[in-house]
Write an enzyme that holds these catalytic residues in place. Sequence first.
Site, PDB file in Angstrom:
ATOM      1  N   ASN A   1      40.640  38.412  46.434  1.00 58.66           N
ATOM      2  CA  ASN A   1      41.067  38.912  47.619  1.00 58.66           C
ATOM      3  C   ASN A   1      41.650  40.453  47.943  1.00 58.66           C
ATOM      4  OD1 ASN A   1      43.230  37.825  46.484  1.00 58.66           O
ATOM      5  ND2 ASN A   1      44.224  37.042  48.132  1.00 58.66           N
TER       6      ASN A   1
ATOM      7  N   GLU B   1      50.076  32.721  39.636  1.00 53.31           N
ATOM      8  CA  GLU B   1      50.338  32.995  41.289  1.00 53.31           C
ATOM      9  C   GLU B   1      49.139  32.084  41.821  1.00 53.31           C
ATOM     10  OE1 GLU B   1      52.788  34.300  42.266  1.00 53.31           O
ATOM     11  OE2 GLU B   1      53.449  35.592  40.777  1.00 53.31           O
TER      12      GLU B   1
ATOM     13  N   CYS C   1      47.002  34.363  49.952  1.00 51.22           N
ATOM     14  CA  CYS C   1      47.450  32.920  49.497  1.00 51.22           C
ATOM     15  C   CYS C   1      48.736  32.599  50.260  1.00 51.22           C
ATOM     16  CB  CYS C   1      47.757  33.087  48.037  1.00 51.22           C
ATOM     17  SG  CYS C   1      48.991  34.821  47.770  1.00 51.22           S
TER      18      CYS C   1
ATOM     19  N   GLU D   1      55.790  37.825  39.780  1.00 52.27           N
ATOM     20  CA  GLU D   1      55.499  39.176  39.623  1.00 52.27           C
ATOM     21  C   GLU D   1      56.456  40.003  40.397  1.00 52.27           C
ATOM     22  OE1 GLU D   1      51.257  38.694  40.820  1.00 52.27           O
ATOM     23  OE2 GLU D   1      51.107  39.195  38.664  1.00 52.27           O
TER      24      GLU D   1
END
Length: 485
Positions: A149, A246, A280, A458
């Site tokens: 994405n 993630e 997400c 992150e």
Amino acid sequence: MERLQNYIHGRYAASTANATFDNVNPATGEVFAQVEPALEAEVDAAIRSAEQGFQRWSAMSGPERGRVLHTAARLLRERNRELALLEVRDTGKPIQEAEAVDVASGADCLEYFAGVASTLRGEQIALGSAFVYTRREPLGVCAGIGAWNYPIQIACWKSAPALACGNAMVFKTSDMTPTTAAKLAEIYTEAGLPDGAFNVVHGDGRTGALLTGDPRVAKVSLTGSIGTGKKVLAAAAQSVKRVTMELGGKSALIVFPDADLHQAVSAAMLGNFYTQGEICTNCTRVFVHDDIHDRFLDLLAERTKKLRVGDPLDPETQVGALISRAHMERVLGYIASGKAEGARLVLGGARADVGPQAGGNFVLPTIFADCTDDMTIVREEIFGPVMSVLRFSDEDEAVRRANATRFGLAAGLFTRDLARAHRVAARLEAGICWVNTYNVTPIEMPFGGMKESGVGHENGQAAIEHYTQLKSVFVELGDVPCPYE
Ligand code: NDP
């Protein structure tokens, strides 16, 4: 037909594979490139090269590493338009988004971690007659595995902290979006990164599995689905690799009766329709208080109706194409299940007819109301432009229902009541909580999920912990305390 090769040791390298795979434009269905996959031989070469790159890169000083990252950030910004166009061709997202966000946020990340490179440090611990200090040391060769994405942004979010801390990285692109990570590799080389410190390999899950199964790889950072996350965790366990995961989400946005309705509607739209809903952290469960529910829904429908779905290259387009035909069918399947299970379709709910782009994977922004917590569309991650609106009547109920999921990536709330804002943010089981906004992810802010949505973070200073290992050094300045004669 264009051909895309793996990028190993500072250059493109031919694959030993006999076959290539297609790179397809999601907006047209056209195959525009053939991609050479990385098999055992290429993954082995990429890891060996990364081991060499690591030796040179980790020996450089922090400021030297920072300079390379700064130069790469500048080159990224200079090539914004070109890279944004490539990103649109791979992902189907609107050009206005790719130009404003994808490359720019990648460059922000490189700049942030350029600063980190020159400020990495351990600590000194006062301890009687001893001198104790800690060192933050790099891990070695890290693997980055990306979703489709935000391809270049994900490649930057993984490589910049890894490199800043002195590691090398082998990055596997998603097989649907291989182009821009390879461009990032070119840029790193041009910026002065030693050969091998950042390699890019292409392929599907099998290529990723070769990386995660290799004992020479010290760490894996994955962005992907929970299902893949579990497989990667299991593979990483074999050689006790460090991991950052993630993963997916099914996040809640809670709109309290005192909310600024216009702002709350803006956030709900951004958190469901930006990048055609393929984000997400999206707030796909929108809980709206009974007192404002109908007004919220009217406003939402009125504004969503105006969204322009169409050719991603048209600067006016606000909703582009979903990544693949299979993914579009999956999203349409969820829409069908919403209808079948009794949700009220307020808007959308079908493929979008965008004329000349008939081969593209376009779905109308879709709003369901009268949703209940047990519906499939409310429980599962759809990863498309499909919003479920749910009613609630009190704060405890909203928090309980928002938390009643295995996911824990993000959450949001709208209220003008300061005490309630902090109280609810503290109770929500989510790695990121937005108050009176949604989906803002500055590079300074740690990004990661709770529960099954992920492991580790992150961005921000938190990323440093995941790309370094701590060594304690104990220096005795006096006698050895010894109980023996
Ligand atoms: P997938 O989980 O299908 O794939 C992610 C990556 O893992 C791809 O590069 C894939 O390769 C690779 N992969 C697949 N199987 C394995 C394996 N066994 N070992 C190693 N690597 C493997 O996710 P998608 O690409 O479909 O992306 C969508 C998902 O990503 C959604 O669930 C979304 O929520 C999540 N996501 C999470 C984000 C976060 O930051 N929390 C951000 C963006 C997305 P390939 O696809 O080429 O076969």
